[in-house]
Design a protein around this motif. Structure first.
Motif, PDB file in Angstrom:
ATOM      1  N   ILE A 232      76.729 103.115  15.802  1.00 32.25           N
ATOM      2  CA  ILE A 232      77.719 102.868  14.753  1.00 32.25           C
ATOM      3  C   ILE A 232      78.325 101.495  14.982  1.00 32.25           C
ATOM      4  O   ILE A 232      78.834 101.198  16.069  1.00 32.25           O
ATOM      5  N   ASN A 233      78.276 100.671  13.953  1.00 34.92           N
ATOM      6  CA  ASN A 233      78.843  99.333  14.016  1.00 34.92           C
ATOM      7  C   ASN A 233      80.015  99.226  13.040  1.00 34.92           C
ATOM      8  O   ASN A 233      79.824  99.335  11.824  1.00 34.92           O
ATOM      9  N   GLY A 234      81.189  99.030  13.583  1.00 37.01           N
ATOM     10  CA  GLY A 234      82.375  98.856  12.754  1.00 37.01           C
ATOM     11  C   GLY A 234      82.608  97.382  12.496  1.00 37.01           C
ATOM     12  O   GLY A 234      83.120  96.672  13.370  1.00 37.01           O
ATOM     13  N   ASN A 235      82.233  96.934  11.309  1.00 40.30           N
ATOM     14  CA  ASN A 235      82.303  95.512  10.985  1.00 40.30           C
ATOM     15  C   ASN A 235      83.507  95.150  10.128  1.00 40.30           C
ATOM     16  O   ASN A 235      83.615  94.004   9.660  1.00 40.30           O
ATOM     17  N   ALA A 236      84.387  96.127   9.910  1.00 38.43           N
ATOM     18  CA  ALA A 236      85.571  95.915   9.077  1.00 38.43           C
ATOM     19  C   ALA A 236      86.631  96.927   9.504  1.00 38.43           C
ATOM     20  O   ALA A 236      86.466  97.629  10.512  1.00 38.43           O
ATOM     21  N   ARG A 237      87.715  97.022   8.734  1.00 38.95           N
ATOM     22  CA  ARG A 237      88.708  98.072   8.992  1.00 38.95           C
ATOM     23  C   ARG A 237      88.080  99.389   8.551  1.00 38.95           C
ATOM     24  O   ARG A 237      87.844  99.627   7.365  1.00 38.95           O
ATOM     25  N   CYS A 238      87.793 100.273   9.526  1.00 40.18           N
ATOM     26  CA  CYS A 238      87.003 101.455   9.217  1.00 40.18           C
ATOM     27  C   CYS A 238      87.249 102.534  10.261  1.00 40.18           C
ATOM     28  O   CYS A 238      87.900 102.314  11.276  1.00 40.18           O
ATOM     29  N   VAL A 239      86.681 103.721   9.989  1.00 32.30           N
ATOM     30  CA  VAL A 239      86.766 104.854  10.909  1.00 32.30           C
ATOM     31  C   VAL A 239      85.369 105.440  11.073  1.00 32.30           C
ATOM     32  O   VAL A 239      84.696 105.757  10.086  1.00 32.30           O
ATOM     33  N   GLY A 240      84.933 105.573  12.334  1.00 38.48           N
ATOM     34  CA  GLY A 240      83.619 106.140  12.601  1.00 38.48           C
ATOM     35  C   GLY A 240      83.673 107.210  13.670  1.00 38.48           C
ATOM     36  O   GLY A 240      84.382 107.073  14.663  1.00 38.48           O
ATOM     37  N   HIS A 241      82.908 108.281  13.461  1.00 35.70           N
ATOM     38  CA  HIS A 241      82.899 109.402  14.404  1.00 35.70           C
ATOM     39  C   HIS A 241      81.475 109.904  14.571  1.00 35.70           C
ATOM     40  O   HIS A 241      80.765 110.162  13.591  1.00 35.70           O
ATOM     41  N   SER A 242      81.033 110.040  15.806  1.00 36.89           N
ATOM     42  CA  SER A 242      79.711 110.565  16.118  1.00 36.89           C
ATOM     43  C   SER A 242      79.858 111.705  17.114  1.00 36.89           C
ATOM     44  O   SER A 242      80.579 111.575  18.110  1.00 36.89           O
ATOM     45  N   GLU A 243      79.147 112.813  16.863  1.00 34.25           N
ATOM     46  CA  GLU A 243      79.267 113.991  17.726  1.00 34.25           C
ATOM     47  C   GLU A 243      77.903 114.638  17.919  1.00 34.25           C
ATOM     48  O   GLU A 243      77.208 114.956  16.951  1.00 34.25           O
ATOM     49  N   CYS A 244      77.537 114.829  19.181  1.00 31.78           N
ATOM     50  CA  CYS A 244      76.308 115.549  19.529  1.00 31.78           C
ATOM     51  C   CYS A 244      76.698 116.759  20.362  1.00 31.78           C
ATOM     52  O   CYS A 244      77.293 116.623  21.429  1.00 31.78           O
TER      53      CYS A 244
END
Length: 306
Positions: A232-244
């Motif tokens: 996941i690449n956050g290139n701006a004001r953003c929200v990212g979530h990854s779950e395994c």
């Protein structure tokens, strides 16, 4: 016989009990089986390669399109290119899926390359099931590739399931989210025997207030192997979530490889990974209710993958 297998696969991968209402395209053994378009959803064959264009008009609401691909013969090597053009402000459900029935000794394979061009403020839910069946020794291989271009304010949700019969799969998804766009992926995978499943996500959040959620729940049994890779690449004001979240059983192997990169000071990114066996107290509790150990394990796995 083929008709019976086709009907069974259609029901399992797309919940179809016959010809669907509305727009649909059914692919059987690398060829077009049947198709229907509507006033708002047009499906046309590509002229330069194997595959279709699915064109959904702007402002189309509360409609669905079915695009299952089926393989019922041994030795089929299918490659298809499907492009989805979702107009602005549309709100649709796309029901895909692939089923391979192999009773022979040769490998049967389906590779699908899907590109989604999602217009401004459009909403898309994409449901995909993969299954394998048959008594033959030939492998059943499914390798889907997905590319998503999510325009401003759009919402894209993928619900993918693979719970039986596929010997090998490599699932690759790349997405770019513009300002205010949301990308959600929910996957469920069960492997057993000597099966192999690999999932690779690469998501770029390029616009302010974009968001992504990747959730993978899997169970690996016997000597099967799984690999989960998320970037996941956050290139701006953003929200990212990854779950395994994975359950490992017997002699199986599960690998999780997370990578999150904040290229903007206002990017908020989280990764969670958990791999472990079924807790003994869970099994004991269910056995006190009259279940055998095998039945208790099955109940826990089924509940986990719901």
């Amino acid at each position: 016989m083929v008709k019976d297998i086709k009907s069974i696969l259609l029901e399992e991968v797309s919940d179809l009990h016959g010809v669907p209402a509305g727009a649909y395209n059914i692919r059987l053994n690398s060829r077009l089986d049947s198709r229907s378009s509507t006033a708002d959803i047009e499906i046309v064959s590509k002229t330069d390669k194997s595959g279709i264009d699915i064109i959904i008009k702007p402002n189309t609401k509360n409609q669905s399109v079915h695009i299952p691909a089926l393989v019922t013969e041994s030795g089929i090597h299918d490659l298809v290119y499907n492009d989805f053009y979702i107009g602005e402000n549309a709100d649709v459900v796309i029901i895909a899926g692939c089923g391979i029935h192999n009773d022979g000794s040769e490998t049967s394979e389906h590779n699908g390359i899907h590109r989604f061009f999602v217009g401004k403020n459009a909403r898309v839910k994409y449901v995909e099931k993969h299954i394998g069946s048959g008594e033959g020794t030939g492998e059943r291989i499914i390798n889907p590739q997905t590319v998503v271009e999510a325009e401003e304010g759009s919402y894209v949700e993928f619900e993918t399931t693979q719970l039986k019969g596929v010997d090998s799969t490599i699932r690759t998804t790349t997405a770019r989210a513009k300002a205010g766009a949301t990308v959600i992926v929910k996957e469920k995978i069960l492997t057993h025997g000597n099966q192999y499943a690999e999932t690779r996500f690469t998501i770029d959040m390029d616009g302010d207030d974009s968001s992504v959620s990747l959730v993978s729940r899997s169970v690996a049994k016997d000597k099967s192997k799984q690999k989960f890779v998320s970037v996941i690449n956050g290139n701006a004001r953003c929200v990212g979530h990854s779950e395994c979240d994975a359950i490992i059983m017997d002699d199986a192997v599960v690998t999780a490889v997370p990578e999150i990169t904040a290229n903007n000071v206002d990017a908020s990114l989280i990764h969670e990974a958990a791999i472990g066996k079924i807790a003994g107290e869970q099994i004991i509790k269910l056995m006190t209710l009259g279940l055998t150990e095998a039945e208790a394990e099955a109940q826990i796995v089924n509940g986990f993958l719901k």
